[in-house]
Motif scaffolding. Structure first.
Motif, PDB file in Angstrom:
ATOM      1  N   ALA A   1       0.912  -0.987   0.063  1.00 28.43           N
ATOM      2  CA  ALA A   1       0.048   0.232   0.221  1.00 28.43           C
ATOM      3  C   ALA A   1       0.920   1.278  -0.189  1.00 28.43           C
ATOM      4  O   ALA A   1       1.976   1.288   0.639  1.00 28.43           O
ATOM      5  N   PRO A   2       0.520   2.327  -0.686  1.00 33.72           N
ATOM      6  CA  PRO A   2       1.464   3.661  -0.692  1.00 33.72           C
ATOM      7  C   PRO A   2       1.609   4.102   0.508  1.00 33.72           C
ATOM      8  O   PRO A   2       2.604   4.936   0.593  1.00 33.72           O
ATOM      9  N   ASP A   3       0.770   3.646   1.503  1.00 32.55           N
ATOM     10  CA  ASP A   3       0.823   4.311   2.579  1.00 32.55           C
ATOM     11  C   ASP A   3       1.677   3.453   3.598  1.00 32.55           C
ATOM     12  O   ASP A   3       2.010   3.677   4.928  1.00 32.55           O
ATOM     13  N   SER A   4       2.004   2.434   3.425  1.00 28.75           N
ATOM     14  CA  SER A   4       2.781   1.415   4.057  1.00 28.75           C
ATOM     15  C   SER A   4       4.141   1.577   4.408  1.00 28.75           C
ATOM     16  O   SER A   4       4.866   2.331   3.423  1.00 28.75           O
ATOM     17  N   PRO A   5       4.794   1.155   5.280  1.00 31.51           N
ATOM     18  CA  PRO A   5       6.244   1.341   5.647  1.00 31.51           C
ATOM     19  C   PRO A   5       6.997   0.824   4.402  1.00 31.51           C
ATOM     20  O   PRO A   5       8.217   1.324   4.225  1.00 31.51           O
ATOM     21  N   MET A   6       6.818  -0.562   4.122  1.00 35.83           N
ATOM     22  CA  MET A   6       7.397  -1.014   2.951  1.00 35.83           C
ATOM     23  C   MET A   6       7.449  -0.300   1.698  1.00 35.83           C
ATOM     24  O   MET A   6       8.394  -0.188   0.897  1.00 35.83           O
ATOM     25  N   PHE A   7       6.335   0.119   1.108  1.00 37.46           N
ATOM     26  CA  PHE A   7       6.248   1.315  -0.042  1.00 37.46           C
ATOM     27  C   PHE A   7       7.235   2.344   0.473  1.00 37.46           C
ATOM     28  O   PHE A   7       7.823   2.865  -0.572  1.00 37.46           O
ATOM     29  N   GLY A   8       7.223   2.930   1.511  1.00 42.26           N
ATOM     30  CA  GLY A   8       7.869   4.178   1.693  1.00 42.26           C
ATOM     31  C   GLY A   8       9.554   3.879   1.776  1.00 42.26           C
ATOM     32  O   GLY A   8      10.407   4.588   1.155  1.00 42.26           O
ATOM     33  N   TYR A   9       9.912   2.471   2.212  1.00 44.32           N
ATOM     34  CA  TYR A   9      11.165   2.090   2.152  1.00 44.32           C
ATOM     35  C   TYR A   9      11.566   1.875   0.629  1.00 44.32           C
ATOM     36  O   TYR A   9      12.687   2.353   0.239  1.00 44.32           O
ATOM     37  N   LEU A  10      10.880   1.406  -0.047  1.00 41.69           N
ATOM     38  CA  LEU A  10      10.995   1.089  -1.550  1.00 41.69           C
ATOM     39  C   LEU A  10      11.342   2.371  -2.095  1.00 41.69           C
ATOM     40  O   LEU A  10      12.398   2.551  -2.835  1.00 41.69           O
ATOM     41  N   GLU A  11      10.517   3.373  -1.913  1.00 43.58           N
ATOM     42  CA  GLU A  11      10.722   4.712  -2.580  1.00 43.58           C
ATOM     43  C   GLU A  11      11.763   5.549  -2.004  1.00 43.58           C
ATOM     44  O   GLU A  11      12.649   6.337  -2.804  1.00 43.58           O
ATOM     45  N   ARG A  12      12.100   5.332  -0.914  1.00 47.47           N
ATOM     46  CA  ARG A  12      13.456   5.964  -0.217  1.00 47.47           C
ATOM     47  C   ARG A  12      14.756   5.249  -0.756  1.00 47.47           C
ATOM     48  O   ARG A  12      15.556   6.052  -1.142  1.00 47.47           O
ATOM     49  N   PHE A  13      14.834   4.056  -0.999  1.00 48.72           N
ATOM     50  CA  PHE A  13      15.843   3.196  -1.502  1.00 48.72           C
ATOM     51  C   PHE A  13      16.130   3.650  -3.010  1.00 48.72           C
ATOM     52  O   PHE A  13      17.299   3.934  -3.542  1.00 48.72           O
ATOM     53  N   ALA A  14      14.865   3.624  -3.851  1.00 48.10           N
ATOM     54  CA  ALA A  14      15.076   3.821  -5.048  1.00 48.10           C
ATOM     55  C   ALA A  14      15.629   5.503  -5.290  1.00 48.10           C
ATOM     56  O   ALA A  14      16.490   5.795  -6.139  1.00 48.10           O
ATOM     57  N   SER A  15      15.197   6.482  -4.454  1.00 47.33           N
ATOM     58  CA  SER A  15      15.666   7.908  -4.645  1.00 47.33           C
ATOM     59  C   SER A  15      17.205   7.627  -4.164  1.00 47.33           C
ATOM     60  O   SER A  15      17.843   8.626  -5.039  1.00 47.33           O
ATOM     61  N   VAL A  16      17.755   6.959  -3.443  1.00 43.67           N
ATOM     62  CA  VAL A  16      19.110   6.919  -3.226  1.00 43.67           C
ATOM     63  C   VAL A  16      19.892   6.203  -4.402  1.00 43.67           C
ATOM     64  O   VAL A  16      20.741   6.985  -4.944  1.00 43.67           O
ATOM     65  N   LEU A  17      19.157   5.396  -5.262  1.00 46.48           N
ATOM     66  CA  LEU A  17      19.795   4.944  -6.675  1.00 46.48           C
ATOM     67  C   LEU A  17      19.790   5.871  -7.424  1.00 46.48           C
ATOM     68  O   LEU A  17      20.398   6.257  -8.455  1.00 46.48           O
ATOM     69  N   VAL A  18      18.704   6.762  -7.754  1.00 46.74           N
ATOM     70  CA  VAL A  18      18.441   7.906  -8.432  1.00 46.74           C
ATOM     71  C   VAL A  18      19.324   8.992  -8.505  1.00 46.74           C
ATOM     72  O   VAL A  18      19.900   9.292  -9.334  1.00 46.74           O
ATOM     73  N   ALA A  19      19.781   9.260  -7.193  1.00 45.52           N
ATOM     74  CA  ALA A  19      20.938  10.113  -6.712  1.00 45.52           C
ATOM     75  C   ALA A  19      22.212   9.711  -7.238  1.00 45.52           C
ATOM     76  O   ALA A  19      23.059  10.494  -7.604  1.00 45.52           O
ATOM     77  N   ALA A  20      22.522   8.314  -7.398  1.00 46.57           N
ATOM     78  CA  ALA A  20      23.623   7.778  -7.758  1.00 46.57           C
ATOM     79  C   ALA A  20      23.823   7.688  -9.294  1.00 46.57           C
ATOM     80  O   ALA A  20      24.530   7.151  -9.930  1.00 46.57           O
ATOM     81  N   GLY A  21      22.743   8.044  -9.821  1.00 49.40           N
ATOM     82  CA  GLY A  21      22.609   8.002 -11.452  1.00 49.40           C
ATOM     83  C   GLY A  21      21.606   6.999 -11.997  1.00 49.40           C
ATOM     84  O   GLY A  21      21.634   6.897 -13.279  1.00 49.40           O
ATOM     85  N   PHE A  22      20.816   6.302 -11.281  1.00 53.64           N
ATOM     86  CA  PHE A  22      19.976   5.538 -11.873  1.00 53.64           C
ATOM     87  C   PHE A  22      18.744   6.188 -12.541  1.00 53.64           C
ATOM     88  O   PHE A  22      18.253   7.117 -11.932  1.00 53.64           O
TER      89      PHE A  22
END
Length: 170
Positions: free
Chosen positions: A7-28
């Protein structure tokens, strides 16, 4: 994460988005980063395009482009499960080692380009000296990385494994 949507408001979804944003900041690119993390946190280690679309709450077309990118760079493999007509996407067993090998190839290309630039600006110019410093760094890391990866393989094989929780890829 169990295989299914978060669910978009779940901790797992938030984690997924935070982790992805770190990869995006690294060039992904953003969508491949999200797909990569979704595959990383799924229990089965593999998902279909439809499952990825559901988990990420995006269109199948967005998933298609993302998995195509990840397959091109070797970070995702496509496979069929016996008895199924669906394609599944999964990460290679040693995805982090593969990622560093990919980065090593990029650094080797950078070093070659920097060396070419030195010839263009002249080795005795301030720009040439600056470029030489960058080339030396890239060449140093490229020389050292194979030994680091060899030690990682030994570590995974148990030759230098300390007691404790499971390691990534092991």
């Amino acid at each position: 994460m169990t295989d299914g949507s978060a669910a978009p408001d779940s901790p797992m979804f938030g984690y997924l988005e935070r982790f992805a944003s770190v990869l995006v900041a690294a060039g992904f690119p953003p969508m491949p980063a999200r797909v990569f993390v979704a595959l990383l946190v799924t229990d089965s280690g593999r998902l279909t395009a439809a499952e990825l679309a559901e988990v990420l709450r995006v269109s199948p077309a967005a998933v298609s482009g993302a998995v195509r990118y990840l397959m091109q760079v070797g970070l995702v493999h496509k496979e069929r499960v016996p008895g199924s007509r669906r394609d599944y996407y999964r990460m290679p067993d040693d995805v982090w080692g593969d990622m560093f090998k990919l980065r090593d190839q990029v650094m080797q290309r950078w070093a070659a380009l920097v060396r070419e630039g030195i010839e263009l600006v002249g080795p005795d110019t301030p720009a040439g000296a600056r470029l030489a410093g960058h080339a030396t760094f890239f060449e140093f890391v490229s020389r050292e990385l194979p030994e680091v990866l060899k030690r990682w393989d030994e570590y995974q094989a148990g030759d230098a494994r300390p007691a404790g929780p499971a390691r990534p890829g092991g």
